[in-house]
Design an enzyme around this catalytic site. Structure first.
Site, mmCIF file in Angstrom:
data_model
loop_
_atom_site.group_PDB
_atom_site.id
_atom_site.type_symbol
_atom_site.label_atom_id
_atom_site.label_comp_id
_atom_site.label_asym_id
_atom_site.label_seq_id
_atom_site.Cartn_x
_atom_site.Cartn_y
_atom_site.Cartn_z
ATOM 1 N N ASP A 22 -5.001 3.796 -0.880
ATOM 2 C CA ASP A 22 -4.640 2.774 0.106
ATOM 3 C C ASP A 22 -5.426 1.485 -0.144
ATOM 4 O O ASP A 22 -4.911 0.388 0.023
ATOM 5 C CB ASP A 22 -4.935 3.314 1.506
ATOM 6 N N HIS A 215 -6.648 1.126 10.876
ATOM 7 C CA HIS A 215 -6.932 -0.132 10.188
ATOM 8 C C HIS A 215 -7.715 -1.037 11.138
ATOM 9 O O HIS A 215 -7.579 -0.941 12.357
ATOM 10 C CB HIS A 215 -5.635 -0.808 9.749
ATOM 11 N N CYS A 246 -1.160 -2.227 3.846
ATOM 12 C CA CYS A 246 0.186 -1.830 3.448
ATOM 13 C C CYS A 246 0.940 -3.043 2.900
ATOM 14 O O CYS A 246 1.076 -4.055 3.598
ATOM 15 C CB CYS A 246 0.942 -1.252 4.654
ATOM 16 N N ASN A 255 -8.664 -0.901 6.004
ATOM 17 C CA ASN A 255 -8.934 0.280 6.816
ATOM 18 C C ASN A 255 -10.304 0.212 7.473
ATOM 19 O O ASN A 255 -11.143 -0.637 7.129
ATOM 20 C CB ASN A 255 -8.916 1.525 5.918
#
Length: 322
Positions: A22, A215, A246, A255
């Protein structure tokens, strides 16, 4: 979950670091596989035993993940590290199984708008595809983790009601998934809607293993972790240095920082199994790799007690000299 009689929180919490997946998926400059391996090894040395290391996705969609199989193969599994990967479709699951990963994560969005933007499919089509792909993993040792994106709020549709998540969770469980991750993809969660959502799901699905992925887009991530702990959740996803986001959701910044979350919990008496000084070393390594300051806070200021000790010693030396 175990709580101390005098302690309103669990005594242990687990973090899965998602920086290599991520975190790096938003980076436009490709990070070499050997460098990713250095970061993985630094996390493992710090005691982080669960890593989401990559995504078996089309390199055209996410070029950063084009070395997925090579990276998984390079990590020393004898350390006891548990490797999870994201697999968006049947082909991704096949590749993940070939790599012999420990957990395969599949995802669907809680809103039709985000699901369409993310994978160009309806929620119904995605859940059908997940059931078909999950069938491939039934004869393997790999665990299946079902993730729900924008579980607390969608940038296109606004608040997500807990009732919207129930049929998705049902679909995952019927397909043989053993755990559920709720993703706060664009940082829209607050302690109140975390409480509403987690309470509703635990009431509907007794003892379901929940993992929460927050996040820090609006600075709420640690507050949401804290409320989750009070509700009995003990599994979280976080990212070294607080990097990530994202690519298919407007305004999705990083995050919750792994080192910030570990620092908070350890100073609350909640064991994480992570060595904070070594974790900070790993964050500094990642900072050098990316060539810019990272969003995490503890990397800037250090452990609260260690920093206090340094200041106290300095003051004592000044007093002695005067």
């Amino acid at each position: 979950m175990t709580k101390s009689p005098s302690h309103p929180y669990p005594v242990f919490a687990r973090f899965t670091d998602v920086a290599l997946r991520d975190g790096l998926q938003m980076e436009t400059q490709f990070v070499p596989t050997r460098t990713k391996l250095e970061v993985a090894n630094a996390l493992i040395a710090a005691g982080v035993k669960h890593l989401e290391v990559t995504s078996f996705v089309s390199p055209r969609a996410v070029p950063q993940m084009r070395d997925a199989a090579e990276l998984v193969e390079s990590i020393d599994r004898s350390t006891g590290v548990h490797l999870s990967v994201l697999a968006p479709n049947q082909k991704g699951v096949e590749r993940a199984l070939e790599a012999r990963v420990d957990t395969i994560v599949m995802f669907v969005s809680a809103s039709e708008s985000h699901n369409s933007k993310n994978v160009n499919r309806s929620i119904a089509d995605s859940t059908r595809g997940i059931k078909e792909a999950a069938g491939l993993a039934k004869s393997s040792a790999a665990q299946l983790q079902g993730a729900i994106a924008v579980a607390f709020g969608c940038p296109f549709e606004g608040d997500i009601e807990p009732s919207q998540l129930i049929p998705i969770v049902d679909a995952y469980l019927q397909a043989g998934f053993t755990g559920i991750t709720l993703g706060d993809t664009t940082g829209m969660a607050t302690p109140l809607n975390v409480e509403r959502t987690v309470t509703a799901l635990l009431k509907r699905f007794d003892d379901i293993p929940l993992t929460l992925h927050f996040h820090n887009t609006r600075g709420m991530a640690l507050a949401n972790v804290l409320r989750s702990l009070q509700l009995g959740v003990t599994s979280f996803e976080s990212s070294l240095g607080g990097i990530g986001g994202c690519p298919f959701a407007p305004g999705a910044t990083g995050n919750v920082s792994t080192e910030d979350a570990v620092h908070m919990l350890e100073h609350m008496g909640i064991t994480t199994g992570v060595d904070l000084p070594r974790l900070l070393d790993a964050a500094r390594l990642l900072e050098r790799v990316l060539g810019r300051p990272l969003p995490g806070q503890v990397i800037k200021s250090g452990d609260r007690l260690r920093r206090y000790d340094v200041v106290a010693r300095s003051c004592k030396l000044i007093q002695q000299r005067s």
